[in-house]
Design an enzyme around this catalytic site. Structure first.
Site, mmCIF file in Angstrom:
data_model
loop_
_atom_site.group_PDB
_atom_site.id
_atom_site.type_symbol
_atom_site.label_atom_id
_atom_site.label_comp_id
_atom_site.label_asym_id
_atom_site.label_seq_id
_atom_site.Cartn_x
_atom_site.Cartn_y
_atom_site.Cartn_z
ATOM 1 N NE ARG A 104 -3.599 -0.373 2.316
ATOM 2 C CZ ARG A 104 -4.702 -0.593 1.607
ATOM 3 N NH1 ARG A 104 -5.245 0.382 0.916
ATOM 4 N NH2 ARG A 104 -5.270 -1.782 1.590
ATOM 5 C CB THR A 108 -1.714 7.267 -3.439
ATOM 6 O OG1 THR A 108 -1.111 5.965 -3.468
ATOM 7 C CG2 THR A 108 -0.815 8.249 -4.156
ATOM 8 C CG ASP A 203 -4.126 -7.333 8.962
ATOM 9 O OD1 ASP A 203 -3.728 -8.355 8.359
ATOM 10 O OD2 ASP A 203 -3.747 -6.190 8.678
ATOM 11 C CG ASP A 206 -1.269 -8.181 11.324
ATOM 12 O OD1 ASP A 206 -0.303 -8.289 10.519
ATOM 13 O OD2 ASP A 206 -1.587 -7.102 11.839
HETATM 14 N N1 URA Z 1 -7.864 -6.835 4.853
HETATM 15 C C1 URA Z 1 -7.933 -7.525 6.011
HETATM 16 O O1 URA Z 1 -7.014 -8.257 6.357
HETATM 17 N N2 URA Z 1 -9.038 -7.378 6.762
HETATM 18 C C2 URA Z 1 -10.061 -6.596 6.426
HETATM 19 O O2 URA Z 1 -11.051 -6.518 7.160
HETATM 20 C C3 URA Z 1 -9.968 -5.876 5.213
HETATM 21 C C4 URA Z 1 -8.865 -6.017 4.433
#
Ligand code: URA
Length: 213
Positions: A104, A108, A203, A206
Site C-alpha cells: 500500500r 496515496t 487483519d 496478521d
Molecule cells: N484486509 C484484512 O485483512 N481485513 C479486512 O477486514 C480488510 C482487508
C-alpha cells in the site's frame, strides 16, 4: 459484471464462526483457513474439465476420467492469500502456483503491484486468485489487472472467505461476467472507516502470520 456465489455449506459456516472469534489464535486461524479453502475449492472446481484415460481395474479395462495436469493455476495475493494455497493444493496437487505481491503506497493509500510471477501457460489455465478478504476490491482489481497483462486465463475465480458488498460491486463492474466468478463464505455488512470488513475477523495477514498463538 461477474457472478457471485456464497458457499453456505454448514461446515464452512462453522469454521468461519471460529475464525471470527477473537480468542482464535494464529495457529488455529491458519488451520481453519486451509480447511475452508479446501472446502471452497470443492465447489469452485465443480466444472473443471476432465480428460479420458484408459485404465485397468483389477477386473477389466475401462475409460475413466482424471483432471489433467494443465488445467488450473492458483494465484495468491500476498500475503494473506498464501493462507488459502495449501488447502487448494491438497484438493488439486497438480495445480501450478503463481504469486502477486502488493504493497500500500503510504501517500496515496492505493495498492501497488511489486511482484507478479505466473505460470507461463496461464492462457491455457483456469485461475483461482486467492485473498481471504475482498474489502474495497481495489487490491483484487490491481492484482487481476497485473495477471491479465501476462495473459488471458480461460476463467478467473476470485476466492475469498469474507467479502463486503463494496468489494463485490467493485470487482463486478470491473471484470466481465463470462470470464470472472466471485466465491466467498459470507457477504458481510460493509467496511469501517479503516476499510476493514465488519463484522469481519480483523487483519487476515496478521492473523495468519502474526504471533497470536
Ligand atoms: N484486509 C484484512 O485483512 N481485513 C479486512 O477486514 C480488510 C482487508
Amino acid at each position: 459484471m461477474s457472478t457471485v456465489h456464497v458457499i453456505d455449506h454448514p461446515m464452512i459456516q462453522h469454521k468461519l464462526t471460529i475464525m471470527r472469534e477473537q480468542e482464535t489464535g494464529s495457529k488455529d486461524f491458519r488451520e481453519l483457513l486451509k480447511e475452508i479453502s479446501l472446502l471452497m475449492g470443492y465447489e469452485i472446481t465443480r466444472d473443471i474439465p476432465l480428460d479420458d484415460f484408459e485404465i485397468e481395474t483389477p477386473i477389466c479395462r475401462m475409460t475413466a476420467k482424471k483432471v489433467s495436469g494443465r488445467k488450473l493455476a492458483i494465484v495468491p495475493i500476498l500475503r494473506a492469500g498464501l493462507g488459502m494455497v495449501e488447502g487448494l493444493l491438497t484438493l488439486v496437487p497438480v495445480a501450478k502456483v503463481g504469486h502477486i505481491g502488493l504493497y500500500r503506497d503510504e501517500k496515496t493509500h492505493t495498492p501497488v503491484v511489486y511482484y507478479c510471477k505466473l505460470p507461463e501457460d496461464i492462457n491455457q489455465r483456469m485461475v483461482i486468485v486467492t485473498d481471504p478478504m475482498l474489502a474495497t476490491g481495489i487490491s483484487m482489481e490491481m492484482g487481476m489487472k497485473a495477471l491479465l497483462t501476462k495473459g488471458t486465463p480461460k476463467h478467473i475465480h476470485v476466492a475469498c472467505v469474507l467479502a463486503s458488498p463494496e468489494g463485490i460491486e467493485h470487482v463486478k463492474k470491473t471484470f466481465p461476467e463470462d470470464k470472472t466468478t466471485i466465491w466467498c463464505a459470507s457477504i458481510d455488512e460493509g467496511l469501517n472507516e479503516h476499510k476493514y470488513i465488519i463484522p469481519g475477523f480483523g487483519d487476515a495477514g496478521d492473523l495468519c502470520y502474526g504471533s497470536k498463538l
